[in-house]
Design a protein around this motif. Structure first.
Motif, PDB file in Angstrom:
ATOM      1  N   UNK A  35      -5.321   6.753  -5.403  1.00  0.00           N
ATOM      2  CA  UNK A  35      -5.346   5.745  -4.275  1.00  0.00           C
ATOM      3  C   UNK A  35      -4.372   6.184  -3.041  1.00  0.00           C
ATOM      4  N   UNK A  36      -3.441   6.862  -3.327  1.00  0.00           N
ATOM      5  CA  UNK A  36      -2.559   7.163  -2.574  1.00  0.00           C
ATOM      6  C   UNK A  36      -2.750   8.936  -1.736  1.00  0.00           C
ATOM      7  N   UNK A  37      -3.861   9.383  -2.154  1.00  0.00           N
ATOM      8  CA  UNK A  37      -4.452  10.470  -1.490  1.00  0.00           C
ATOM      9  C   UNK A  37      -5.263  10.034  -0.245  1.00  0.00           C
ATOM     10  N   UNK A  97      -2.818   3.774   2.530  1.00  0.00           N
ATOM     11  CA  UNK A  97      -2.012   3.895   1.440  1.00  0.00           C
ATOM     12  C   UNK A  97      -1.368   5.010   1.762  1.00  0.00           C
ATOM     13  N   UNK A  98      -2.173   6.248   1.732  1.00  0.00           N
ATOM     14  CA  UNK A  98      -1.546   7.547   2.364  1.00  0.00           C
ATOM     15  C   UNK A  98      -0.577   7.423   3.255  1.00  0.00           C
ATOM     16  N   UNK A  99      -0.850   6.689   4.297  1.00  0.00           N
ATOM     17  CA  UNK A  99       0.214   6.641   5.566  1.00  0.00           C
ATOM     18  C   UNK A  99       1.550   5.930   4.878  1.00  0.00           C
ATOM     19  N   UNK A 100       1.312   5.102   3.855  1.00  0.00           N
ATOM     20  CA  UNK A 100       2.402   4.502   3.452  1.00  0.00           C
ATOM     21  C   UNK A 100       3.232   5.306   2.593  1.00  0.00           C
ATOM     22  N   UNK A 101       2.730   6.319   1.849  1.00  0.00           N
ATOM     23  CA  UNK A 101       3.584   7.342   1.086  1.00  0.00           C
ATOM     24  C   UNK A 101       4.239   8.103   2.039  1.00  0.00           C
ATOM     25  N   UNK A 102       3.665   8.366   3.208  1.00  0.00           N
ATOM     26  CA  UNK A 102       4.378   9.321   4.288  1.00  0.00           C
ATOM     27  C   UNK A 102       5.604   8.607   4.966  1.00  0.00           C
ATOM     28  N   UNK A 103       5.435   7.305   5.127  1.00  0.00           N
ATOM     29  CA  UNK A 103       6.561   6.344   5.582  1.00  0.00           C
ATOM     30  C   UNK A 103       7.521   6.322   4.665  1.00  0.00           C
ATOM     31  N   UNK A 104       7.408   5.840   3.326  1.00  0.00           N
ATOM     32  CA  UNK A 104       8.492   5.559   2.413  1.00  0.00           C
ATOM     33  C   UNK A 104       9.070   6.876   1.943  1.00  0.00           C
ATOM     34  N   UNK A 105       8.327   8.003   2.210  1.00  0.00           N
ATOM     35  CA  UNK A 105       9.174   9.382   1.857  1.00  0.00           C
ATOM     36  C   UNK A 105      10.115   9.663   3.212  1.00  0.00           C
ATOM     37  N   UNK A 106       9.857   9.301   4.173  1.00  0.00           N
ATOM     38  CA  UNK A 106      10.666   9.413   5.432  1.00  0.00           C
ATOM     39  C   UNK A 106      11.903   8.522   5.260  1.00  0.00           C
ATOM     40  N   UNK A 107      11.678   7.391   4.741  1.00  0.00           N
ATOM     41  CA  UNK A 107      12.734   6.132   4.579  1.00  0.00           C
ATOM     42  C   UNK A 107      13.341   6.715   3.277  1.00  0.00           C
ATOM     43  N   UNK A 108      13.097   7.606   2.530  1.00  0.00           N
ATOM     44  CA  UNK A 108      13.808   8.035   1.072  1.00  0.00           C
ATOM     45  C   UNK A 108      13.405   6.862   0.185  1.00  0.00           C
ATOM     46  N   UNK A 109      12.312   6.312   0.027  1.00  0.00           N
ATOM     47  CA  UNK A 109      12.097   5.379  -0.712  1.00  0.00           C
ATOM     48  C   UNK A 109      10.961   5.819  -1.591  1.00  0.00           C
ATOM     49  N   UNK A 110      10.286   4.562  -2.307  1.00  0.00           N
ATOM     50  CA  UNK A 110       9.088   5.087  -3.164  1.00  0.00           C
ATOM     51  C   UNK A 110       7.852   3.739  -2.970  1.00  0.00           C
ATOM     52  N   UNK A 111       6.657   4.102  -3.153  1.00  0.00           N
ATOM     53  CA  UNK A 111       5.710   3.041  -3.346  1.00  0.00           C
ATOM     54  C   UNK A 111       4.844   3.344  -4.426  1.00  0.00           C
TER      55      UNK A 111
END
Length: 372
Positions: A191-193, A211-225
């Motif tokens: 689902x994150x693809x 959800x893919x956009x969410x992964x891009x955002x949390x990556x830039x914020x040094x987080x995880x989803x």
């Protein structure tokens, strides 16, 4: 004739230029339309508005600011390769950000006969250091997905400190829970693809990008989803963001406000998850939630006794809006008739419930003074 490699390069450059020109023109026209919307909100802000109307206007203005930022991200000539996912942290009020997001998504939730709730850990600090635009984009995507997947149910946005409020962990945990059909183990792996859509018909209007956009955002914020719950029991998406708090204590209320809230007992005979959401709001305000037995034990007039019940509020030409009925309760007497009552339509937030309870507490004080 151009050789194959040179021809492909020229065609690639031409296609890139056409795409960039198209995005620039689209951004230009979207910005013009947005300027009209922003102009109307400015005119509206100059009129006489109630407190609730002012909050709705602020939510609209914040959404306009978010939209302008997104338009700039696709139409700016000097945009950076990682924009709009490049994090630029600044100080912000995180509680306000969460409330504004819930306020903006509540109409869509009501349209699907859903109840959208916010649950914030009582000791969660309000001062955050992060990129508020990316955070809002992240929450918007998670809430939109949950609302699309859920019908006649509930969606809860929960914010808490990782490791518990008493620990010195400066990480934030955001949870978005829904009572939809859930996600199968096979789908959870994909689902994150980008462009991945669930086969469920309820999600037919999804592009498969959120959800893919969410992964891009949390990556830039040094987080995880990640997704925590499987099929058949709803879904739960968990976001972890490290280093987000300033470790500043909650602001102290002035003496009168603190005394008024601490003098209140609230009985909340509602079902989950509404009960937990209201309990967290009341706890942050300093209002005590009690059982019916505790209300019965208290001496009449010793505390401001308030009962909060669920209520459907009629809406013109639309389905009734979910709401709350708040009423004074005369201590030991448990009749169904309130002395006075107030209504509050969804969303249920600290910024809307707090002033209403404050008004009722002041009214109770005046009532008791006249009675004496």
């Amino acid at each position: 004739m151009l050789c194959g490699e040179q021809g492909n390069l020229m065609r690639g450059n031409t296609q890139r230029n056409l795409t960039e020109n198209h995005l620039a023109m689209l951004g230009h026209e979207l910005r013009n339309a947005l300027n009209g919307v922003v102009g109307v909100t400015e005119l509206l802000g100059a009129t006489s508005l109630s407190g609730e109307q002012q909050q709705l206007l602020e939510a609209l203005q914040q959404s306009g600011t978010q939209l302008r930022w997104l338009i700039d991200s696709v139409s700016s000539e000097d945009r950076k390769p990682n924009f709009p996912f490049e994090a630029l942290p600044y100080k912000l009020n995180g509680i306000d950000l969460l409330e504004q997001a819930v306020r903006c998504h509540t109409p869509a939730a009501i349209q699907s006969n859903n109840l959208l709730l916010l649950k914030i850990e009582p000791e969660l600090p309000a001062d955050w250091k992060s990129d508020g635009r990316l955070l809002r984009q992240l929450i918007d995507n998670l809430l939109s997905n949950a609302i699309r997947a859920t019908h006649s149910g509930s969606i809860v946005l929960e914010a808490r400190r990782t490791g518990g409020s008493l620990q010195k962990d400066d990480g934030l945990e955001l949870l978005v829970r829904d009572t939809g059909p859930g996600i199968s183990p096979e789908s959870r792996r994909r689902i994150f693809e980008p462009w991945v859509q669930l086969s469920d018909k309820q999600n037919k209007d999804s592009a498969g990008l959120g959800l893919h956009i969410c992964t891009r955002i949390v990556s830039s914020l040094r987080g995880t989803v990640d997704c925590l719950v499987g099929s058949g029991s709803g879904s739960c998406f968990r976001v972890y963001l490290p280093g987000i708090f300033f470790d500043s204590p909650l602001p102290e209320k002035n003496g009168l406000v603190s005394r008024l809230f601490s003098s209140m007992n609230c009985l909340v005979p509602t079902e989950e998850p509404l009960h937990s959401s209201l309990e967290s709001i009341l706890s942050r305000l300093g209002v005590r939630t009690v059982s019916r037995e505790k209300v019965m034990e208290s001496e009449p007039g010793s505390k401001v006794q308030i009962i909060i019940r669920e209520l459907e509020i009629p809406a013109r030409g639309k389905n009734p809006r979910p709401g709350l009925l708040l009423g004074f309760h005369p201590g030991h007497n448990h009749g169904e008739n309130f002395l006075h009552s107030r209504r509050l339509s969804a969303p249920y937030l600290e910024s809307t419930l707090g002033p209403l309870l404050m008004e009722m507490a002041l009214e109770w004080r005046i009532y008791r003074q006249k009675a004496e």
